[in-house]
Design a protein around this motif. Structure first.
Motif, PDB file in Angstrom:
ATOM      1  N   ARG A 301       1.279  -0.956   0.142  1.00  0.00           N
ATOM      2  CA  ARG A 301      -0.143   0.003   0.237  1.00  0.00           C
ATOM      3  C   ARG A 301       1.020   1.371   0.048  1.00  0.00           C
ATOM      4  O   ARG A 301       0.711   2.084  -0.578  1.00  0.00           O
ATOM      5  CB  ARG A 301      -1.419  -0.295   1.243  1.00  0.00           C
ATOM      6  CG  ARG A 301      -2.522   0.789   1.426  1.00  0.00           C
ATOM      7  CD  ARG A 301      -3.011   0.898   1.942  1.00  0.00           C
ATOM      8  NE  ARG A 301      -2.210   1.234   3.422  1.00  0.00           N
ATOM      9  CZ  ARG A 301      -2.335   0.132   4.614  1.00  0.00           C
ATOM     10  NH1 ARG A 301      -2.355  -1.607   3.758  1.00  0.00           N
ATOM     11  NH2 ARG A 301      -1.434  -0.418   5.611  1.00  0.00           N
ATOM     12  N   LEU A 305       1.068   6.262  -2.591  1.00  0.00           N
ATOM     13  CA  LEU A 305       0.766   7.428  -2.198  1.00  0.00           C
ATOM     14  C   LEU A 305      -0.413   8.175  -2.980  1.00  0.00           C
ATOM     15  O   LEU A 305       0.248   8.978  -3.871  1.00  0.00           O
ATOM     16  CB  LEU A 305       1.388   8.378  -0.984  1.00  0.00           C
ATOM     17  CG  LEU A 305       2.376   7.189  -0.295  1.00  0.00           C
ATOM     18  CD1 LEU A 305       3.357   7.994   0.343  1.00  0.00           C
ATOM     19  CD2 LEU A 305       1.222   6.764   0.552  1.00  0.00           C
ATOM     20  N   LEU A 306      -2.154   8.462  -2.825  1.00  0.00           N
ATOM     21  CA  LEU A 306      -2.778   8.994  -3.486  1.00  0.00           C
ATOM     22  C   LEU A 306      -3.663   9.855  -3.054  1.00  0.00           C
ATOM     23  O   LEU A 306      -3.887   9.208  -1.652  1.00  0.00           O
ATOM     24  CB  LEU A 306      -3.777   7.922  -4.779  1.00  0.00           C
ATOM     25  CG  LEU A 306      -2.916   6.909  -5.253  1.00  0.00           C
ATOM     26  CD1 LEU A 306      -3.880   6.382  -5.962  1.00  0.00           C
ATOM     27  CD2 LEU A 306      -2.231   7.741  -6.482  1.00  0.00           C
ATOM     28  N   LYS A 307      -3.414  11.313  -3.305  1.00  0.00           N
ATOM     29  CA  LYS A 307      -3.856  12.035  -2.539  1.00  0.00           C
ATOM     30  C   LYS A 307      -5.897  11.802  -2.944  1.00  0.00           C
ATOM     31  O   LYS A 307      -6.653  12.167  -2.032  1.00  0.00           O
ATOM     32  CB  LYS A 307      -4.205  13.570  -2.827  1.00  0.00           C
ATOM     33  CG  LYS A 307      -2.512  13.520  -2.334  1.00  0.00           C
ATOM     34  CD  LYS A 307      -2.372  14.665  -2.595  1.00  0.00           C
ATOM     35  CE  LYS A 307      -0.673  15.203  -2.518  1.00  0.00           C
ATOM     36  NZ  LYS A 307      -0.314  16.646  -1.880  1.00  0.00           N
ATOM     37  N   LYS A 309      -9.337  10.061  -2.948  1.00  0.00           N
ATOM     38  CA  LYS A 309     -10.207   9.745  -1.884  1.00  0.00           C
ATOM     39  C   LYS A 309     -10.355   8.193  -2.491  1.00  0.00           C
ATOM     40  O   LYS A 309     -10.289   6.820  -2.021  1.00  0.00           O
ATOM     41  CB  LYS A 309     -11.188  10.315  -0.763  1.00  0.00           C
ATOM     42  CG  LYS A 309     -10.866  11.022  -0.436  1.00  0.00           C
ATOM     43  CD  LYS A 309     -11.368  11.679   0.761  1.00  0.00           C
ATOM     44  CE  LYS A 309     -11.082  12.821   1.457  1.00  0.00           C
ATOM     45  NZ  LYS A 309     -12.081  12.858   2.634  1.00  0.00           N
ATOM     46  N   SER A 312      -7.515   5.897  -4.024  1.00  0.00           N
ATOM     47  CA  SER A 312      -6.837   5.546  -2.920  1.00  0.00           C
ATOM     48  C   SER A 312      -8.022   4.091  -2.123  1.00  0.00           C
ATOM     49  O   SER A 312      -6.883   3.608  -2.177  1.00  0.00           O
ATOM     50  CB  SER A 312      -6.644   6.497  -1.410  1.00  0.00           C
ATOM     51  OG  SER A 312      -5.864   5.984  -0.453  1.00  0.00           O
ATOM     52  N   TRP A 315      -6.754   1.639  -4.190  1.00  0.00           N
ATOM     53  CA  TRP A 315      -5.388   0.985  -4.670  1.00  0.00           C
ATOM     54  C   TRP A 315      -5.427   0.383  -3.518  1.00  0.00           C
ATOM     55  O   TRP A 315      -4.837  -0.589  -3.068  1.00  0.00           O
ATOM     56  CB  TRP A 315      -4.283   1.960  -4.670  1.00  0.00           C
ATOM     57  CG  TRP A 315      -3.492   1.460  -4.275  1.00  0.00           C
ATOM     58  CD1 TRP A 315      -2.102   2.022  -3.006  1.00  0.00           C
ATOM     59  CD2 TRP A 315      -2.036   0.170  -4.431  1.00  0.00           C
ATOM     60  NE1 TRP A 315      -1.110   1.540  -3.096  1.00  0.00           N
ATOM     61  CE2 TRP A 315      -1.512   0.667  -4.312  1.00  0.00           C
ATOM     62  CE3 TRP A 315      -2.502  -0.340  -6.254  1.00  0.00           C
ATOM     63  CZ2 TRP A 315       0.075  -0.022  -4.027  1.00  0.00           C
ATOM     64  CZ3 TRP A 315      -1.487  -1.420  -6.342  1.00  0.00           C
ATOM     65  CH2 TRP A 315      -0.307  -0.848  -5.587  1.00  0.00           C
ATOM     66  N   ASN A 316      -5.798   0.405  -2.165  1.00  0.00           N
ATOM     67  CA  ASN A 316      -5.741   0.086  -0.928  1.00  0.00           C
ATOM     68  C   ASN A 316      -6.441  -1.951  -0.931  1.00  0.00           C
ATOM     69  O   ASN A 316      -6.414  -2.529  -0.306  1.00  0.00           O
ATOM     70  CB  ASN A 316      -6.850   0.497  -0.053  1.00  0.00           C
ATOM     71  CG  ASN A 316      -6.175   2.485   1.023  1.00  0.00           C
ATOM     72  OD1 ASN A 316      -4.838   1.925   0.246  1.00  0.00           O
ATOM     73  ND2 ASN A 316      -6.990   2.811   1.324  1.00  0.00           N
TER      74      ASN A 316
END
Length: 452
Positions: A301, A305-307, A309, A312, A315-316
């Motif tokens: 993870r 790192l994505l801003k 939401k 993100s 990706w999680n």
């Protein structure tokens, strides 16, 4: 110490001296429909031999002719027969060691019974915790079939809620296996997480004092283990229940928990109960998945790192799917000889949608007395399950969905896990010695594969 000694059927007292031996058999579950018969699991409780009754304790698979439907045999029934036990045999059309599968569950024999080859023994079933749970399970299955009438949809809901997979279409199960989401059908930690979260909300005010904390712990443990027994007590759900029990107990006495200690403690206790579980595929995959998530989900993870939401969250979910596959893939290939290439895409929709369906199924059972609301809930669940099934079916039909005919030996699995271990330590510690060790083991693995 409890000693259980298994003997081959041919060496047991059932077939000795050719005399008429009568078996007293307790049917453990309702017979389910197969292609040309009805199948159930039973337990031999007594052997009548030479006018003497001996106590027995042996599991057996029973196959009834379809004419059993008029005879009233169900879970809890007692029958008596003089048929000779037959050993378990492998299926000729499947590359699967069914004999070993049954042996790990202490099942060594089977019976084929026609209508005139057994007699039902009148018996008043005594109430126990298991019989009460069995009756509750039957009521849930009746509710599901009532409000979700389509078999392809209610069978999936039955598997998700109470682990009842006998109604599942084998073709549909193959679709789920080919896309790498067969794990959502098996009762596991996902189901117990939802139960724990629900109980935490309901019992929110019970943890303010010492007695309240212990009452809360007792209620949560009773619900967790009750649901585990209700769903069939498979090794995967027992593993999850054991881990949750240890975690909840630690929190009650204000102790910190470590995933690896919890894993080791729960595995030790479960293997003390049944050492054969260490050879169970579900047990191995369950612990491998949890260990893999604990080791790899955060490092994967953190690679991106994505801003945003939404991105993100996607990706999680992706990182969790990738992490779970790292330690489970070698075991999966060893047993099933195949690898699903579209598991990432399948899990992105299947995991959240199956969680929503499971929550909806629980709500359906709660609102069962309110008929219009239950009908609406069943209609919505039918649509959601239909969408999930169609998506999985379409994905499994795409070109290259499965890499088949993969073969790996037990030494090969050990080498793969050593390579994964070296790679993990190299990424974490940045020490070249781990890289060299991993590359060396990889070379050995490839040489072995080429020679074979």
């Amino acid at each position: 110490m409890h000693l259980h000694q298994d003997k081959p059927v041919t060496e047991s007292g059932y077939n000795a001296d050719g005399s008429n031996n009568y078996l007293l058999i307790h049917v453990m579950n309702d017979p389910v429909q197969r292609r040309a018969s009805l199948k159930c699991l039973a337990r031999i409780e007594g052997l009548v031999k030479n006018k003497t009754c001996f106590y027995q304790n042996e599991k057996v698979l029973i196959y009834f002719n379809n004419d059993r439907l008029s005879r009233g045999v169900a879970g809890g029934s007692w029958i008596i027969t003089d048929k000779i036990l037959q050993p378990i045999e492998n299926f000729k059309s499947l590359d699967f060691d069914y004999i070993k599968f049954c042996r790990l569950r202490h099942i060594y024999c089977q019976l084929y019974l026609k209508e005139n080859e057994y007699t039902i023994v009148p018996y008043a079933e005594t109430k126990s915790a298991l019989t009460i749970l069995g009756s509750f399970r039957k009521k849930i299955l009746v509710i599901i079939k009532r409000y979700v009438p389509s078999k392809s949809e209610n069978s999936l809901l039955e598997a998700l809620m109470v682990g009842f997979t006998d109604d599942l279409d084998p073709v549909l199960m193959k679709f789920y296996a080919d896309t790498g989401v067969i794990h959502i059908i098996a009762i596991s930690g996902l189901h117990l997480v939802l139960i724990c979260q629900f109980l935490q909300i309901v019992l929110l005010q019970k943890g303010e004092n010492k007695s309240g904390r212990w009452i809360k712990l007792f209620v949560m443990l009773a619900c967790l283990w009750g649901y585990s027994l209700l769903s069939g007590a498979s090794p995967s759900v027992i593993r999850a229940a054991g881990m949750f029990s240890l975690t909840l107990f630690a929190k009650t006495i204000f102790r910190e928990t470590t995933l690896y200690n919890i894993l080791a403690a729960s595995a030790f206790l479960l293997l003390c109960f049944d050492p054969f579980w260490i050879f169970d595929t579900g047990f191995q995959l369950s612990y491998a998945a949890v260990m893999s998530l604990g080791l790899f989900s955060k490092p994967i993870r953190d690679l991106l790192l994505l801003k945003n939401k939404i991105l993100s969250a996607l990706w999680n979910a992706t990182s969790v799917s990738i992490a779970a596959q790292i330690l489970t893939t070698p075991v999966s290939i060893y047993y099933f000889h195949r690898f699903p290439t579209y598991f990432l895409f399948a899990n992105l929709l299947a995991v959240p949608l199956s969680s929503l369906i499971l929550a909806g199924g629980i709500f359906l059972c709660v609102c069962n007395p309110i008929h219009p609301l239950a009908q609406l809930c069943g209609w919505i669940l039918g649509i959601l399950i239909r969408v999930l099934n169609r998506f999985i079916e379409h994905l499994s039909g795409l070109p290259g969905a499965v890499v088949a005919n993969l073969r790996i030996s037990l030494p090969g699995i050990i080498l793969l896990y050593i390579i994964i271990c070296c790679s993990y330590h190299f990424v974490k510690r940045r020490e070249k010695s781990w890289l060299y060790a991993g590359l060396g083991i990889l070379a050995v693995f490839l040489v072995i594969r080429i020679i074979k």
